[in-house]
Design a protein around this motif. Structure first.
Motif, PDB file in Angstrom:
ATOM      1  N   VAL A  99      17.307  24.246  33.468  1.00 37.22           N
ATOM      2  CA  VAL A  99      16.131  25.107  33.360  1.00 37.22           C
ATOM      3  C   VAL A  99      15.608  25.024  31.928  1.00 37.22           C
ATOM      4  O   VAL A  99      16.355  24.721  31.001  1.00 37.22           O
ATOM      5  CB  VAL A  99      16.438  26.580  33.739  1.00 37.22           C
ATOM      6  N   PRO A 100      14.316  25.304  31.745  1.00 32.99           N
ATOM      7  CA  PRO A 100      13.743  25.236  30.393  1.00 32.99           C
ATOM      8  C   PRO A 100      14.358  26.280  29.455  1.00 32.99           C
ATOM      9  O   PRO A 100      14.788  27.344  29.895  1.00 32.99           O
ATOM     10  CB  PRO A 100      12.255  25.542  30.611  1.00 32.99           C
ATOM     11  N   ALA A 101      14.362  25.950  28.176  1.00 31.16           N
ATOM     12  CA  ALA A 101      14.866  26.858  27.145  1.00 31.16           C
ATOM     13  C   ALA A 101      13.896  26.861  25.970  1.00 31.16           C
ATOM     14  O   ALA A 101      14.192  26.282  24.924  1.00 31.16           O
ATOM     15  CB  ALA A 101      16.263  26.444  26.710  1.00 31.16           C
ATOM     16  N   PRO A 102      12.720  27.508  26.133  1.00 31.74           N
ATOM     17  CA  PRO A 102      11.748  27.531  25.029  1.00 31.74           C
ATOM     18  C   PRO A 102      12.372  28.115  23.765  1.00 31.74           C
ATOM     19  O   PRO A 102      12.998  29.169  23.816  1.00 31.74           O
ATOM     20  CB  PRO A 102      10.629  28.439  25.556  1.00 31.74           C
ATOM     21  N   GLY A 103      12.265  27.412  22.666  1.00 32.97           N
ATOM     22  CA  GLY A 103      12.852  27.864  21.411  1.00 32.97           C
ATOM     23  C   GLY A 103      14.289  27.434  21.220  1.00 32.97           C
ATOM     24  O   GLY A 103      14.879  27.662  20.175  1.00 32.97           O
ATOM     25  N   GLY A 104      14.889  26.822  22.237  1.00 31.10           N
ATOM     26  CA  GLY A 104      16.260  26.329  22.125  1.00 31.10           C
ATOM     27  C   GLY A 104      17.253  27.139  22.931  1.00 31.10           C
ATOM     28  O   GLY A 104      17.026  28.295  23.264  1.00 31.10           O
ATOM     29  N   GLN A 105      18.364  26.501  23.237  1.00 34.49           N
ATOM     30  CA  GLN A 105      19.398  27.116  24.071  1.00 34.49           C
ATOM     31  C   GLN A 105      19.937  28.413  23.474  1.00 34.49           C
ATOM     32  O   GLN A 105      20.154  29.389  24.181  1.00 34.49           O
ATOM     33  CB  GLN A 105      20.565  26.144  24.261  1.00 34.49           C
ATOM     34  N   PHE A 106      20.161  28.431  22.189  1.00 34.49           N
ATOM     35  CA  PHE A 106      20.831  29.563  21.551  1.00 34.49           C
ATOM     36  C   PHE A 106      19.924  30.767  21.333  1.00 34.49           C
ATOM     37  O   PHE A 106      20.378  31.800  20.859  1.00 34.49           O
ATOM     38  CB  PHE A 106      21.471  29.124  20.227  1.00 34.49           C
ATOM     39  N   THR A 107      18.644  30.658  21.698  1.00 33.28           N
ATOM     40  CA  THR A 107      17.728  31.795  21.564  1.00 33.28           C
ATOM     41  C   THR A 107      17.530  32.532  22.883  1.00 33.28           C
ATOM     42  O   THR A 107      16.873  33.569  22.913  1.00 33.28           O
ATOM     43  CB  THR A 107      16.352  31.340  21.046  1.00 33.28           C
ATOM     44  N   GLN A 108      18.090  32.050  23.962  1.00 34.76           N
ATOM     45  CA  GLN A 108      17.880  32.610  25.299  1.00 34.76           C
ATOM     46  C   GLN A 108      18.919  33.674  25.620  1.00 34.76           C
ATOM     47  O   GLN A 108      19.828  33.455  26.406  1.00 34.76           O
ATOM     48  CB  GLN A 108      17.934  31.499  26.350  1.00 34.76           C
TER      49      GLN A 108
END
Length: 174
Positions: A99-108
Motif C-alpha cells: 500500500v502507498p506510504a506518502p511521506g515514507g514508511q516511518f511516518t505512517q
C-alpha cells in the motif's frame, strides 16, 4: 467496473507455484524488521522466520535481497525484530510495500504511536515483544537472503492479539 471475489492477478489453479502455495499454508507470526538511525531507516514485514534456541539464541529470516532493509543490514549489521499485533495490519502492509506510504514508511503512525530508537534499530512504541539482533551471516537461498542473526537483547511482553499471515491474508490467532 465490477468487483469480483477473485484476486484479479491470481494465476489459474494449474499454473500456481506449488512452493509458494506450501509456504502460504504454513502461516506464521508477522514481524517487522527495522534497522538504522533517525537519519537513515529501513524496515520490512517478514513472516518467513524461525527462532533457534541456544547461547546465544538466533533469529533466521528470509529477507528480500532487493529491499532497502537488506542494504541497511549490510551496512549496520543490526536490526530490531518486532512481533506485530493484529492492530498493526495496516502498518504491516505499508512495510511490505503493498500500500502507498506518502511521506515514507516511518511516518505512517496512529495518533500517540511513536518510534523508539535503539542501538539495533527503531522499535514501534506499541509492540510488546521484540529482539535486538546482530547479523551473523547472509546466504542466498532461492529468491531470498537467509539472514542469520544472534539475539543480543530481548523484550518479551504480553502476546496481545498476534498478527498472523496465512494463505495471503492476515488473520487473528485463535
Amino acid at each position: 467496473m465490477t468487483i469480483h471475489r477473485e484476486h484479479p492477478f491470481l494465476e489459474p489453479p494449474g499454473e500456481r507455484d506449488p512452493i509458494r502455495r506450501l509456504r502460504g499454508r504454513l502461516g506464521g507470526q508477522v514481524t517487522l524488521w527495522t534497522s538504522g538511525s533517525p537519519s537513515e531507516r529501513a524496515g520490512l514485514t517478514v513472516s518467513s522466520l524461525m527462532v533457534a534456541a541456544g547461547q546465544p539464541g538466533r533469529v533466521l529470516g528470509l529477507i528480500d535481497p532487493d529491499s532497502d532493509l537488506m542494504d541497511l543490514l549490510a551496512d549496520s549489521g543490526t536490526a530490531a525484530v518486532s512481533l506485530l499485533h493484529y492492530r498493526h495490519h495496516n502498518l504491516a502492509d505499508i512495510f511490505a510495500g503493498t500500500v502507498p506510504a506518502p511521506g515514507g514508511q516511518f511516518t505512517q503512525l496512529d495518533e500517540g504511536v511513536t518510534w523508539t530508537d535503539t542501538e539495533w534499530g527503531p522499535v514501534l512504541s506499541t509492540v510488546t515483544t521484540w529482539v535486538g539482533v546482530h547479523v551473523e551471516s547472509v546466504t542466498e537461498v532461492g529468491w531470498s537472503n537467509l539472514v542469520t542473526a544472534t539475539v543480543e537483547h530481548a523484550v518479551i511482553g504480553d502476546d496481545g492479539e498476534p498478527l498472523v499471515h496465512r494463505r495471503g491474508r492476515y488473520q487473528h490467532a485463535h
